[in-house]
Motif scaffolding. Sequence first.
Motif, short mmCIF file in Angstrom:
data_model
loop_
_atom_site.label_atom_id
_atom_site.label_comp_id
_atom_site.label_asym_id
_atom_site.label_seq_id
_atom_site.Cartn_x
_atom_site.Cartn_y
_atom_site.Cartn_z
N HIS A 150 0.82 -1.10 -0.05
CA HIS A 150 -0.04 -0.06 -0.06
C HIS A 150 0.62 1.23 -0.05
CE1 HIS A 150 -3.18 2.70 1.15
NE2 HIS A 150 -2.54 3.12 2.34
N LYS A 165 -2.87 -6.68 0.31
CA LYS A 165 -3.24 -5.32 -0.13
C LYS A 165 -4.59 -5.22 -0.41
CE LYS A 165 -1.67 -1.81 -3.58
NZ LYS A 165 -1.03 -1.72 -4.68
N TRP A 176 -1.35 -3.00 7.74
CA TRP A 176 -1.09 -3.06 6.08
C TRP A 176 0.59 -2.82 6.26
CZ3 TRP A 176 -4.79 0.89 3.63
CH2 TRP A 176 -6.09 0.00 3.27
#
Length: 347
Positions: A144, A164, A186
């Motif tokens: 990301h 992702k 993330w």
Amino acid sequence: MRQFAAVAVLLAAFATPAWASDKLTLVVAALSVDRSSSVDYADGTRLAMYPPVRLAAPVNTFSASVAGVDIRGQLPDGNWTEWTSGVLTSSASVIQPRLLHSGQVSDFRLTVWQGPAPEMRSGPSYRVFATREGLVGGKTANGHIIKSRDHFAALPSRRGLSPKGSGSYTVKVCAASGRCAWAPVWDVGPWNTRDDYWNSTRQEWQDLPTGKPQAEAAYQDNYNAGRDQFGRDVANPAGIDLGDGTFWDGLKLTGNSWVTVTYLWTLSGPFGYVHTPGDTLNVRNGTTSEADIVGLAGHHAQVRVECRTVGEVVDGSQGTSDVWLRIAPGKYVAEAYVSGVSGAPAC
């Protein structure tokens, strides 16, 4: 269903599965890498993601012909176990492999079977020190690209790293003020990359109490001579990093702070996923748009649903609905922005 059908065709072309002594060996083809969710890192390593594989029988243990392989298993409710290089916390008939490597990788063999169940336990929540990640324009561990006032979290282990564009691993983070934020995991950090401190059987530092990050022990108690796994002097006790939006807007923090973190994938019960592309979902203390905002949930974040009730009609990304979901005591979101909720009782 279409995703698994595609995988079945792929395996027919590149693998010859056959049960023998209760073990199944698959050839994971290099050509099957899911490039949309694979990540290339600045140090030359790559996290290669492969599509899920549906098996004829549940498994919980595996071995691989190359180093760096993890798998996770999909649970009956659609959630996933954590990524592991050893034994899944729950048996699963749908598994997904990934590979952390450097250089060129060819096909490799993955052997799976049903072994003894592990005794790993996860605590519902822990109080840890939170820092702000920042790094706008940088790339997270799942690929990301960080944007201004972004909403995500980082934990110091890849076991809880969401692919992702997903929130299969999400944390609920609550500040001392009572505000809470729901953020998909993330990124990996701070300080360490193999410190799943929320598990009773952790990858490293197993002499530390469950719920105490290694960085906290290093900073406060001079554990490991005050250094992290890379030999760096630990400058703060952080056990979680937060994106700017989660830090500033979700929790209204102005500086690094102690927070209470709940690792939502370790819980059971009804859940759903927030869909607010390019935005966040307001969490309110009532079931109308006039109720006070007491937190935020990021796009893709998973929310655990305590119960559902009726409130103001809302037109959202998932349609028009008067249903509101209680996702924590005194905290509600409009179901019009949440997908996949089933089995939630009435409040």
